[in-house]
Design a protein around this motif. Structure first.
Motif, mmCIF file in Angstrom:
data_model
loop_
_atom_site.group_PDB
_atom_site.id
_atom_site.type_symbol
_atom_site.label_atom_id
_atom_site.label_comp_id
_atom_site.label_asym_id
_atom_site.label_seq_id
_atom_site.Cartn_x
_atom_site.Cartn_y
_atom_site.Cartn_z
ATOM 1 N N HIS A 136 0.817 -1.205 0.000
ATOM 2 C CA HIS A 136 0.000 0.000 0.000
ATOM 3 C C HIS A 136 0.857 1.264 0.000
ATOM 4 C CE1 HIS A 136 -3.671 -2.285 0.440
ATOM 5 N NE2 HIS A 136 -3.127 -2.957 1.425
ATOM 6 N N GLY A 137 2.137 1.101 -0.267
ATOM 7 C CA GLY A 137 3.024 2.257 -0.337
ATOM 8 C C GLY A 137 3.405 2.826 1.007
ATOM 9 N N VAL A 138 3.135 2.111 2.098
ATOM 10 C CA VAL A 138 3.458 2.607 3.439
ATOM 11 C C VAL A 138 4.958 2.444 3.675
ATOM 12 C CG1 VAL A 138 3.043 2.339 5.906
ATOM 13 C CG2 VAL A 138 1.169 1.983 4.272
ATOM 14 N N PRO A 139 5.658 3.542 3.989
ATOM 15 C CA PRO A 139 7.116 3.454 4.134
ATOM 16 C C PRO A 139 7.572 3.052 5.529
ATOM 17 C CG PRO A 139 6.434 5.740 4.311
ATOM 18 C CD PRO A 139 5.174 4.938 4.052
ATOM 19 N N THR A 140 8.582 2.190 5.571
ATOM 20 C CA THR A 140 9.364 1.943 6.777
ATOM 21 C C THR A 140 10.721 2.583 6.533
ATOM 22 O OG1 THR A 140 8.245 -0.107 7.374
ATOM 23 C CG2 THR A 140 10.480 0.193 8.216
ATOM 24 N N ILE A 141 11.034 3.603 7.309
ATOM 25 C CA ILE A 141 12.246 4.394 7.100
ATOM 26 C C ILE A 141 13.247 4.028 8.195
ATOM 27 C CG2 ILE A 141 13.190 6.720 6.904
ATOM 28 C CD1 ILE A 141 10.318 7.685 6.282
ATOM 29 N N GLN A 142 14.413 3.551 7.786
ATOM 30 C CA GLN A 142 15.422 3.123 8.758
ATOM 31 C C GLN A 142 16.709 3.900 8.527
ATOM 32 O OE1 GLN A 142 15.678 -1.059 9.231
ATOM 33 N NE2 GLN A 142 16.992 -0.954 11.023
ATOM 34 N N ALA A 143 17.157 4.595 9.583
ATOM 35 C CA ALA A 143 18.351 5.432 9.483
ATOM 36 C C ALA A 143 19.339 5.074 10.588
ATOM 37 C CB ALA A 143 17.963 6.909 9.582
ATOM 38 N N GLN A 144 20.566 5.522 10.402
ATOM 39 C CA GLN A 144 21.619 5.212 11.369
ATOM 40 C C GLN A 144 21.733 6.260 12.468
ATOM 41 O OE1 GLN A 144 25.332 4.102 9.381
ATOM 42 N NE2 GLN A 144 24.163 3.402 7.596
ATOM 43 N N ASN A 145 21.116 7.435 12.259
ATOM 44 C CA ASN A 145 21.087 8.453 13.300
ATOM 45 C C ASN A 145 19.780 9.229 13.179
ATOM 46 O OD1 ASN A 145 21.613 11.040 11.640
ATOM 47 N ND2 ASN A 145 23.305 9.691 11.025
ATOM 48 N N LEU A 146 19.390 9.891 14.248
ATOM 49 C CA LEU A 146 18.077 10.537 14.298
ATOM 50 C C LEU A 146 17.977 11.729 13.358
ATOM 51 C CD1 LEU A 146 17.489 10.260 18.140
ATOM 52 C CD2 LEU A 146 16.128 9.146 16.352
ATOM 53 N N ASP A 147 19.066 12.459 13.167
ATOM 54 C CA ASP A 147 19.012 13.585 12.229
ATOM 55 C C ASP A 147 18.658 13.089 10.827
ATOM 56 O OD1 ASP A 147 19.679 15.761 13.986
ATOM 57 O OD2 ASP A 147 21.725 15.008 14.026
ATOM 58 N N ASP A 148 19.307 12.009 10.413
ATOM 59 C CA ASP A 148 18.995 11.446 9.094
ATOM 60 C C ASP A 148 17.581 10.869 9.046
ATOM 61 O OD1 ASP A 148 21.438 12.121 8.070
ATOM 62 O OD2 ASP A 148 22.275 10.093 8.111
ATOM 63 N N LEU A 149 17.127 10.314 10.168
ATOM 64 C CA LEU A 149 15.780 9.728 10.186
ATOM 65 C C LEU A 149 14.722 10.787 9.911
ATOM 66 C CD1 LEU A 149 13.954 7.259 10.769
ATOM 67 C CD2 LEU A 149 13.880 8.034 13.153
ATOM 68 N N PHE A 150 14.797 11.914 10.598
ATOM 69 C CA PHE A 150 13.766 12.931 10.407
ATOM 70 C C PHE A 150 13.969 13.708 9.103
ATOM 71 C CE2 PHE A 150 13.858 12.338 15.106
ATOM 72 C CZ PHE A 150 12.670 11.626 15.154
ATOM 73 N N PHE A 151 15.215 13.799 8.638
ATOM 74 C CA PHE A 151 15.470 14.329 7.289
ATOM 75 C C PHE A 151 14.751 13.447 6.273
ATOM 76 C CE2 PHE A 151 17.647 14.479 3.294
ATOM 77 C CZ PHE A 151 18.193 15.755 3.146
ATOM 78 N N ASN A 180 -5.624 12.154 2.401
ATOM 79 C CA ASN A 180 -6.102 12.006 3.767
ATOM 80 C C ASN A 180 -5.348 12.920 4.732
ATOM 81 O OD1 ASN A 180 -6.132 8.459 3.119
ATOM 82 N ND2 ASN A 180 -7.738 9.938 2.742
ATOM 83 N N THR A 181 -5.951 13.139 5.886
ATOM 84 C CA THR A 181 -5.279 13.906 6.940
ATOM 85 C C THR A 181 -3.973 13.247 7.353
ATOM 86 O OG1 THR A 181 -7.386 14.725 7.791
ATOM 87 C CG2 THR A 181 -5.496 14.764 9.305
ATOM 88 N N TRP A 182 -3.993 11.903 7.468
ATOM 89 C CA TRP A 182 -2.847 11.182 8.014
ATOM 90 C C TRP A 182 -2.019 10.506 6.929
ATOM 91 C CZ3 TRP A 182 -2.613 13.002 12.625
ATOM 92 C CH2 TRP A 182 -3.777 13.223 13.371
ATOM 93 N N TYR A 183 -0.764 10.259 7.279
ATOM 94 C CA TYR A 183 0.173 9.545 6.409
ATOM 95 C C TYR A 183 0.823 8.456 7.263
ATOM 96 C CZ TYR A 183 4.107 8.822 3.165
ATOM 97 O OH TYR A 183 5.032 8.287 2.296
ATOM 98 N N MET A 184 0.617 7.208 6.875
ATOM 99 C CA MET A 184 1.151 6.082 7.656
ATOM 100 C C MET A 184 2.657 5.958 7.441
ATOM 101 S SD MET A 184 -1.950 3.539 6.518
ATOM 102 C CE MET A 184 -1.217 2.034 7.179
ATOM 103 N N ALA A 185 3.377 5.651 8.516
ATOM 104 C CA ALA A 185 4.833 5.492 8.395
ATOM 105 C C ALA A 185 5.359 4.717 9.598
ATOM 106 C CB ALA A 185 5.522 6.847 8.295
#
Length: 818
Positions: free
Chosen positions: A70-85, A324-329
């Motif tokens: 369904h196009g729902v992303p799982t975003i995995q980063a090595q540090n929090l700055d990169d995660l929210f970027f 939609n109002t929300w975006y799943m992640a």
């Protein structure tokens, strides 16, 4: 004698004309084909890259983005700055135009791209000072949260920079380019939701003042009821959950009315000045049954479940919109591992779960706005206890597409901006005081909540939350369940703030906020069930005023009744309750209507048929049923007659508990509310049915008048839904749905559950989640409307969380590299 004949047009002339027409048609066809090809090419190139590798300057290390079916992303980063970027980058891939419109809507910048029709809205937002609030809110954030907002903004801007020539088509067709995203824009997105959920009391107080002046205190006490025998504050162990709702309310009229002035049960309001984070289309058919931003959430302990572990469910009710109002992640960085729904334009997960805890929201509806009537003199000064003072002035310049700029002089007193120009017919200088204007009453708790591992850490996170005030239910892997009210709720020096007050003294000033640990809460209650649905949360004897009006109690009552009547509950039971369309109010009303028709010797054959169709109805507002159609139109007719019989304009009685007033009148039938021209209430009720069966839209065969066809759900994309060629692909089309304003499955034409979530602590991979339409805002994406069939059909999707489950469900994988 010679005669003159008029020669017919020559074949040559006809052939030339025909060739010209053919040439013009061919040219038009070529132009159309070129435009069509450009359109589809531009739309396709705006679709995000989902697989492979993509270089994104600004990252410090690679980030993986795995998307499911369904196009729902799982975003995995090595540090929090990169995660929210990366979260900002990915959100922009799917929702950039929505994000831009949301910040423009909140700040009052729509007229610049949409024209003079939006000047009124922009003026409202500028007077309220939404962008100023956002700037102040960001300024007082912790260094950590400000940094994460900066990271998110950098991710959004990286996407904009990479796609200057392939932005979503809405930008190109509206001929504008999005400016850079900032932390203040993210705060604006949050404040837009704050305004939608907790920004309506000021107008309601003015309307209440107007209605009270017209009808007097006795009728006003009836109208502005603030509690019901059906109330069930969360964690309460009263026997009311055993009441099945059959029969009339179990208190007499004086008991019901006496609660209206009880300080333990204060009274509140509704949304004002037409403010919505994503505006929907007004439904004339629902004019007298306004839908209110609300929600359902509940949690049950393991003693009630099939697995012995807690189940937590949440469906937040908002105006429908596409996107939609929300975006799943799902966001992962070392021990930070949170999944759920996010708000496009903001970092973090707003509602969802991590490895140890889960949480869900319903709106409290706290009274966080007061109206002050200021006294000004001829010098432009306003009166205070310290003497006459000069107000602050703020100049706002509204850019208007194709028109001259509009300059607004915003006048600000110690209480807030003067909003007189926003209230038609108002001549007094009225100021609105609102908690959102206090930068310390906003707060961003979500990083701490996303990271929390137990009840105390959860409380520590939400103790920083200023608003919009939410009822938050909680569960964890250790089997605990809980609930806590959140948000900054003012304490007043005197009075309850239900009506406008004088601004020239300190009698009604705010003296502080209710301490967080004094707000209603509960942890592991003996019943093992906690539920909220925007109804009264303050228990009897509660010492503070939270809200001047709670939402009607029917959904709350139904939730407790269903959950307490079953054992060994499963996620399937949770979904069934989210889809529950039973209404005690409508069943009660139908019984009154049937009795009235039966007692009417002059009843028409069609009215008798209508009564037969309602007779024995179980109260389920089912899309295939006829009884709720007849009952709904009849109920609204009675409501209108009683209100207008007192000279009240229906839109002036804007009260979230108006259904409780209506139920009280039907139950007790006081003479003071019987409209002129009717000898008794049975005569009134019978007349309602007669009027209903004579409606122009009533079929000859009443048995065909199904509820779902009479009251369909329908909404579309605000831009593409206006273009005839692709309009049908840009929306839902009329869709028959069960439910109404008083059912757990709250439903209206363009209103309903914005997501449906159940978290299963026996195995987080057995949890379920879906939104309304889809993850993408691009009409040509496979994920634009792929969830609608499940949503409208009452099914949902498995929600992968563990590493193995995410890997098994991955359809696309993209690596973002520095």
């Amino acid at each position: 004698m010679a005669t003159t004949k008029v020669a017919p047009a020559t074949r040559t002339t006809s052939r030339i004309a025909l060739k010209v027409v053919i040439a013009l048609l061919a040219l038009l066809l070529v132009v159309f084909l070129i435009a069509d090809a450009w359109f589809f090419h531009a739309a396709k190139v705006a679709l995000p890259q989902l697989d492979g590798s993509l270089s994104v300057p600004g990252l410090s290390a690679p980030v993986t983005v795995a998307r499911d079916v369904h196009g729902v992303p799982t975003i995995q980063a090595q540090n929090l700055d990169d995660l929210f970027f990366a979260q900002g980058f990915v959100a922009a891939q799917d929702r950039l135009w929505q994000m831009d419109m949301t910040r423009r809507y909140a700040s009052g910048d729509l007229a610049a791209i949409l024209g003079p029709e939006l000047v009124k809205h922009d003026k409202q937002q500028r007077i309220l000072g939404m962008r100023v609030m956002a700037e102040r809110g960001v300024a007082v954030l912790s260094t950590r949260d400000r940094q994460y907002l900066e990271d998110y903004a950098k991710g959004v801007n990286a996407y904009i920079a990479q796609h200057q020539k392939t932005l979503p088509l809405e930008f190109r067709l509206l001929t504008y380019f999005p400016r850079a995203w900032t932390p203040e824009d993210s705060m604006l997105v949050g404040l837009g939701m704050y305004q939608y959920l907790n920004g309506y009391e000021a107008e309601t107080k003015l309307l209440r003042e107007k209605v009270t002046a017209k009808v007097g205190p006795e009728l006003a006490a009836d109208l502005y009821v603030n509690s019901s025998w059906r109330d069930h504050p969360p964690g309460s162990e009263s026997g009311e959950i055993e009441n099945n709702g059959d029969g009339n309310p179990n208190e007499n009229e004086e008991q019901s009315r006496s609660r209206t002035s009880s300080p333990a049960h204060p009274v509140a309001a509704r949304e004002g000045w037409g403010t919505h984070i994503q505006p929907g289309t007004h439904d004339p058919a629902a004019e007298y049954e306004p839908m209110i931003p609300g929600s359902n959430d509940w949690v049950v302990s393991g003693s009630h479940t099939a697995t012995g572990k807690p189940l937590l469910s949440n469906d937040m009710h908002l105006g429908h919109s596409i996107p939609n109002t929300w975006y799943m992640a799902h966001l992962i960085c070392a021990d930070y591992d949170a999944a759920g729904v996010t708000l496009p334009g903001m970092p973090y997960v707003i509602v969802g779960h991590n490895r140890r805890i889960a949480w869900g929201f319903t709106n409290v509806g706290p009274d966080v706005q007061d109206v002050f009537v200021e006294t000004f003199n001829s010098n432009g000064e306003y009166q205070t206890p310290q003497g006459w003072m000069q107000p602050e002035h703020r100049k706002e310049t509204i850019r208007v597409k194709g028109k001259p700029e509009v300059v607004v002089d915003v006048v600000i007193t110690r209480h807030g901006p003067i909003v007189t120009d926003l209230v038609p017919g108002e001549t007094r200088k009225i100021a609105v005081k609102w908690t959102a204007a206090d930068p310390n009453a906003i707060g961003l708790p979500f990083f701490d909540v996303n990271s929390a591992g137990n009840w105390q850490q959860f409380l520590d996170g939400f103790s920083k939350f200023g608003g919009p005030g939410q009822n938050v239910v909680y569960a964890d892997v250790d089997g605990h369940i809980g609930y806590h009210t959140t948000g900054k709720v003012p304490i007043r020096a005197s009075g309850n703030g239900a009506l406008p007050v004088a601004g020239n003294d300190d009698a009604h000033e705010w003296t502080g906020y209710i301490p967080f640990d004094k707000l209603p809460s509960g942890f592991d209650p003996p019943l093992g069930i906690i539920g909220t649905a925007n109804g009264r949360i303050a228990p009897d004897g509660y010492p503070y005023l939270i809200s001047n009006e709670w939402t009607e109690p029917y959904r709350t009552q139904r939730i407790y009744r269903v959950l307490s009547s079953k054992q060994k509950l499963t996620p399937a039971d949770m979904l069934a309750l989210q889809m529950d369309a039973h209404s005690e109010l409508d069943k009660f009303t139908a019984e009154k209507l049937v009795y009235a028709v039966d007692q009417n010797p002059k009843a028409s054959d069609r009215a008798k048929k209508a009564a037969d169709l309602m007779r024995g109805w179980d109260g389920d507002v089912n899309k295939d049923s006829v009884a709720p159609t007849i009952e709904t139109y009849s109920r609204r007719w009675i409501w209108r007659k009683m209100i207008q019989g007192k000279g009240i304009e229906p839109h002036d009685y804007d009260w979230m508990m108006n259904a409780v007033w209506f139920e009280n009148v039907l139950a007790h039938q006081p003479d003071r509310w019987l409209p002129p021209g009717y000898a008794n209430y049975n005569e009134l009720f019978a007349a309602a049915v007669e009027d209903t069966v004579k409606r122009d839209d009533a079929p000859h065969a009443l048995g065909l008048w199904k509820y779902g066809r009479a009251f369909p759900v329908e909404f579309s994309h605000p831009f593409w839904g206006r273009l005839p060629i692709i309009k049908r692909s840009a929306g839902t089309g009329p869709t028959a749905q069960s439910g109404n304003a008083y059912t757990v499955k709250a439903t209206a034409k363009d209103f309903g559950a914005s997501e449906r979530m159940t978290v299963d602590f026996s195995d987080l991979d057995h949890s379920t989640l879906n939104i309304v339409n889809g993850e993408s805002g691009n009409i040509f994406s496979d994920y634009f409307n792929d969830q609608w069939a499940a949503y409208s059909g009452g099914t949902t999707f498995a929600w992968s969380f563990s590493a193995d489950a995410v890997k098994a469900s991955t359809k696309h994988q993209l690596t973002l590299t520095p």
